[in-house]
Design a protein around this motif. Structure first.
Motif, PDB file in Angstrom:
ATOM      1  N   VAL A   1       0.838  -1.200   0.000  1.00 18.89           N
ATOM      2  CA  VAL A   1       0.000   0.000   0.000  1.00 18.89           C
ATOM      3  C   VAL A   1       0.875   1.253   0.000  1.00 18.89           C
ATOM      4  CG1 VAL A   1      -1.882  -1.157   1.227  1.00 18.89           C
ATOM      5  CG2 VAL A   1      -0.105   0.034   2.529  1.00 18.89           C
ATOM      6  N   ASP A   2       0.218   2.391  -0.212  1.00 18.22           N
ATOM      7  CA  ASP A   2       0.910   3.676  -0.137  1.00 18.22           C
ATOM      8  C   ASP A   2       1.170   4.047   1.327  1.00 18.22           C
ATOM      9  OD1 ASP A   2       0.860   3.960  -2.882  1.00 18.22           O
ATOM     10  OD2 ASP A   2      -1.054   5.033  -2.876  1.00 18.22           O
ATOM     11  N   PHE A   3       2.129   4.909   1.527  1.00 21.88           N
ATOM     12  CA  PHE A   3       2.475   5.376   2.875  1.00 21.88           C
ATOM     13  C   PHE A   3       1.265   5.994   3.575  1.00 21.88           C
ATOM     14  CE2 PHE A   3       3.988   9.148   5.337  1.00 21.88           C
ATOM     15  CZ  PHE A   3       4.537   8.459   6.405  1.00 21.88           C
ATOM     16  N   SER A   4       0.408   6.689   2.818  1.00 26.75           N
ATOM     17  CA  SER A   4      -0.753   7.370   3.399  1.00 26.75           C
ATOM     18  C   SER A   4      -1.729   6.398   4.059  1.00 26.75           C
ATOM     19  CB  SER A   4      -1.487   8.181   2.328  1.00 26.75           C
ATOM     20  OG  SER A   4      -1.923   7.337   1.274  1.00 26.75           O
ATOM     21  N   ALA A   5      -1.698   5.128   3.660  1.00 24.63           N
ATOM     22  CA  ALA A   5      -2.620   4.133   4.222  1.00 24.63           C
ATOM     23  C   ALA A   5      -2.395   3.933   5.712  1.00 24.63           C
ATOM     24  CB  ALA A   5      -2.481   2.810   3.479  1.00 24.63           C
ATOM     25  N   LEU A   6      -1.192   4.210   6.184  1.00 26.46           N
ATOM     26  CA  LEU A   6      -0.905   4.043   7.610  1.00 26.46           C
ATOM     27  C   LEU A   6      -1.707   5.009   8.468  1.00 26.46           C
ATOM     28  CD1 LEU A   6       2.982   3.560   7.539  1.00 26.46           C
ATOM     29  CD2 LEU A   6       1.244   1.821   7.982  1.00 26.46           C
ATOM     30  N   GLU A   7      -2.112   6.134   7.886  1.00 26.70           N
ATOM     31  CA  GLU A   7      -2.856   7.129   8.649  1.00 26.70           C
ATOM     32  C   GLU A   7      -4.311   6.712   8.859  1.00 26.70           C
ATOM     33  OE1 GLU A   7      -2.465  10.741   6.508  1.00 26.70           O
ATOM     34  OE2 GLU A   7      -0.316  10.963   6.884  1.00 26.70           O
ATOM     35  N   ASP A   8      -4.792   5.754   8.062  1.00 24.83           N
ATOM     36  CA  ASP A   8      -6.201   5.372   8.124  1.00 24.83           C
ATOM     37  C   ASP A   8      -6.469   4.166   9.018  1.00 24.83           C
ATOM     38  OD1 ASP A   8      -6.797   7.388   6.270  1.00 24.83           O
ATOM     39  OD2 ASP A   8      -6.338   6.065   4.582  1.00 24.83           O
ATOM     40  N   ILE A   9      -5.428   3.583   9.571  1.00 32.79           N
ATOM     41  CA  ILE A   9      -5.617   2.377  10.386  1.00 32.79           C
ATOM     42  C   ILE A   9      -6.061   2.743  11.799  1.00 32.79           C
ATOM     43  CG2 ILE A   9      -4.513   0.311  11.308  1.00 32.79           C
ATOM     44  CD1 ILE A   9      -2.518   0.432   9.081  1.00 32.79           C
ATOM     45  N   ASN A  10      -7.099   2.070  12.274  1.00 36.52           N
ATOM     46  CA  ASN A  10      -7.509   2.204  13.668  1.00 36.52           C
ATOM     47  C   ASN A  10      -6.495   1.432  14.509  1.00 36.52           C
ATOM     48  OD1 ASN A  10      -8.755   2.308  16.144  1.00 36.52           O
ATOM     49  ND2 ASN A  10     -10.463   0.999  15.577  1.00 36.52           N
ATOM     50  N   THR A  11      -5.767   2.109  15.373  1.00 35.02           N
ATOM     51  CA  THR A  11      -4.676   1.477  16.110  1.00 35.02           C
ATOM     52  C   THR A  11      -5.135   0.311  16.987  1.00 35.02           C
ATOM     53  OG1 THR A  11      -4.879   3.147  17.865  1.00 35.02           O
ATOM     54  CG2 THR A  11      -3.244   3.549  16.126  1.00 35.02           C
ATOM     55  N   ALA A  12      -6.397   0.333  17.415  1.00 31.77           N
ATOM     56  CA  ALA A  12      -6.904  -0.742  18.267  1.00 31.77           C
ATOM     57  C   ALA A  12      -7.010  -2.060  17.508  1.00 31.77           C
ATOM     58  CB  ALA A  12      -8.265  -0.360  18.837  1.00 31.77           C
ATOM     59  N   THR A  13      -6.992  -1.999  16.173  1.00 27.65           N
ATOM     60  CA  THR A  13      -7.120  -3.221  15.370  1.00 27.65           C
ATOM     61  C   THR A  13      -5.774  -3.760  14.900  1.00 27.65           C
ATOM     62  OG1 THR A  13      -7.329  -2.054  13.243  1.00 27.65           O
ATOM     63  CG2 THR A  13      -9.345  -2.398  14.517  1.00 27.65           C
ATOM     64  N   ILE A  14      -4.687  -3.097  15.306  1.00 30.16           N
ATOM     65  CA  ILE A  14      -3.360  -3.545  14.880  1.00 30.16           C
ATOM     66  C   ILE A  14      -2.870  -4.682  15.781  1.00 30.16           C
ATOM     67  CG2 ILE A  14      -0.944  -2.890  14.633  1.00 30.16           C
ATOM     68  CD1 ILE A  14      -1.857  -0.088  13.905  1.00 30.16           C
ATOM     69  N   LYS A  15      -2.526  -5.787  15.157  1.00 28.69           N
ATOM     70  CA  LYS A  15      -2.011  -6.954  15.893  1.00 28.69           C
ATOM     71  C   LYS A  15      -0.514  -6.848  16.106  1.00 28.69           C
ATOM     72  CE  LYS A  15      -2.077 -12.025  15.734  1.00 28.69           C
ATOM     73  NZ  LYS A  15      -2.538 -13.201  14.945  1.00 28.69           N
ATOM     74  N   ASN A  16       0.198  -6.444  15.048  1.00 31.80           N
ATOM     75  CA  ASN A  16       1.649  -6.324  15.173  1.00 31.80           C
ATOM     76  C   ASN A  16       2.211  -5.445  14.062  1.00 31.80           C
ATOM     77  OD1 ASN A  16       4.183  -6.915  16.364  1.00 31.80           O
ATOM     78  ND2 ASN A  16       4.596  -8.433  14.775  1.00 31.80           N
ATOM     79  N   ILE A  17       3.315  -4.795  14.352  1.00 29.20           N
ATOM     80  CA  ILE A  17       4.060  -4.020  13.357  1.00 29.20           C
ATOM     81  C   ILE A  17       5.516  -4.449  13.427  1.00 29.20           C
ATOM     82  CG2 ILE A  17       4.916  -1.740  12.708  1.00 29.20           C
ATOM     83  CD1 ILE A  17       2.343  -0.526  13.529  1.00 29.20           C
ATOM     84  N   LYS A  18       6.080  -4.777  12.271  1.00 29.23           N
ATOM     85  CA  LYS A  18       7.470  -5.218  12.214  1.00 29.23           C
ATOM     86  C   LYS A  18       8.191  -4.471  11.109  1.00 29.23           C
ATOM     87  CE  LYS A  18      10.304  -9.416  12.064  1.00 29.23           C
ATOM     88  NZ  LYS A  18      10.284 -10.901  11.938  1.00 29.23           N
ATOM     89  N   VAL A  19       9.375  -3.990  11.417  1.00 29.89           N
ATOM     90  CA  VAL A  19      10.194  -3.294  10.428  1.00 29.89           C
ATOM     91  C   VAL A  19      11.362  -4.196  10.038  1.00 29.89           C
ATOM     92  CG1 VAL A  19      11.698  -1.326   9.991  1.00 29.89           C
ATOM     93  CG2 VAL A  19       9.572  -1.002  11.258  1.00 29.89           C
ATOM     94  N   LEU A  20      11.472  -4.479   8.743  1.00 27.12           N
ATOM     95  CA  LEU A  20      12.542  -5.323   8.227  1.00 27.12           C
ATOM     96  C   LEU A  20      13.602  -4.452   7.551  1.00 27.12           C
ATOM     97  CD1 LEU A  20      10.428  -8.135   6.494  1.00 27.12           C
ATOM     98  CD2 LEU A  20      11.263  -8.079   8.848  1.00 27.12           C
TER      99      LEU A  20
END
Length: 219
Positions: A177-196
């Motif tokens: 997805v585009d970088f802007s998509a990160l702004e639309d995520i409801n943080t309560a629904t995030i299971k995990n974030i990983k940076v490779l």
């Protein structure tokens, strides 16, 4: 020539007309956990203090102007302010960090489907609790202090090309997805974030040469 008094009256009328044309009927939807409506949430236009309540679908209508700020409040949830940018929007509230916030929300009549809501509360409470963050970008900054973020993307490594920064690939639930998509995520629904890093993202081929940000949600 027009008198000063007449000129003032004309200017007042023109301003009133201009204001009337810029006013819109804003439609909003207030949810928790992506799809659970919050009933009787109070929505206040901070410009004129006019307020309305959400209905059983979590929907509300309020007259306002573009760039007005709205305050959304519901007991058991964290208050949220938004700036009106379009004629409609979906607004996500997070459970308050206070003890028994879910029970308070139910007792105040903010939840219709209590069983679904209670199941989701248990599900998210037992997992990573990212609801305290206002955006996915804040989570990334907190978890990965060496990662840089600007208005255009995420920089996993410090290298800079001749034209622009080498921004990382963004992936949400397996979809690029585009970088802007990160702004639309409801943080309560995030299971995990990983940076490779580049050395860890070989499976992405050339696309992952600047690193990859993987976001997994409960959706």
């Amino acid at each position: 020539m027009l008198s000063k008094k007449l000129t003032s009256v004309i200017l007042f009328v023109l301003l009133a007309i201009s204001s009337g044309f810029s006013q819109i009927l804003f439609k909003g939807e207030v949810l928790v956990f992506s799809n659970v409506p919050i009933i009787r949430a109070k929505v206040t236009n901070l410009t004129d203090n006019n307020s309305v309540l959400t209905n059983e679908e979590g929907t509300f209508f309020i007259k306002c102007n573009l760039k007005d700020k709205l305050l959304i409040e519901a007991e058991g949830f964290t208050n949220k302010k938004i700036k009106v940018k379009t004629k409609n929007a979906t607004i996500y509230l997070d459970l308050s960090r206070k003890t028994k916030a879910a029970e308070i929300a139910i007792s105040k009549g903010h939840i219709g489907n209590i069983e679904e809501f209670s199941d989701l509360v248990k599900k998210y409470t037992n997992a990573n609790n990212y609801s305290r963050y206002t955006s996915a970008l804040q989570i990334i900054k907190d978890k990965y202090s060496n990662v840089k973020i600007d208005e255009s993307g995420i920089i996993v490594r410090g290298k800079k090309s001749l034209v622009s920064y080498c921004y990382a690939l963004i992936e949400i639930d397996g979809i690029i997805v585009d970088f802007s998509a990160l702004e639309d995520i409801n943080t309560a629904t995030i299971k995990n974030i990983k940076v490779l890093t580049a050395s860890e993202s070989g499976m992405y081929g050339a696309r992952g040469s600047n690193g990859v940000v993987q976001v997994t949600t409960y959706e």
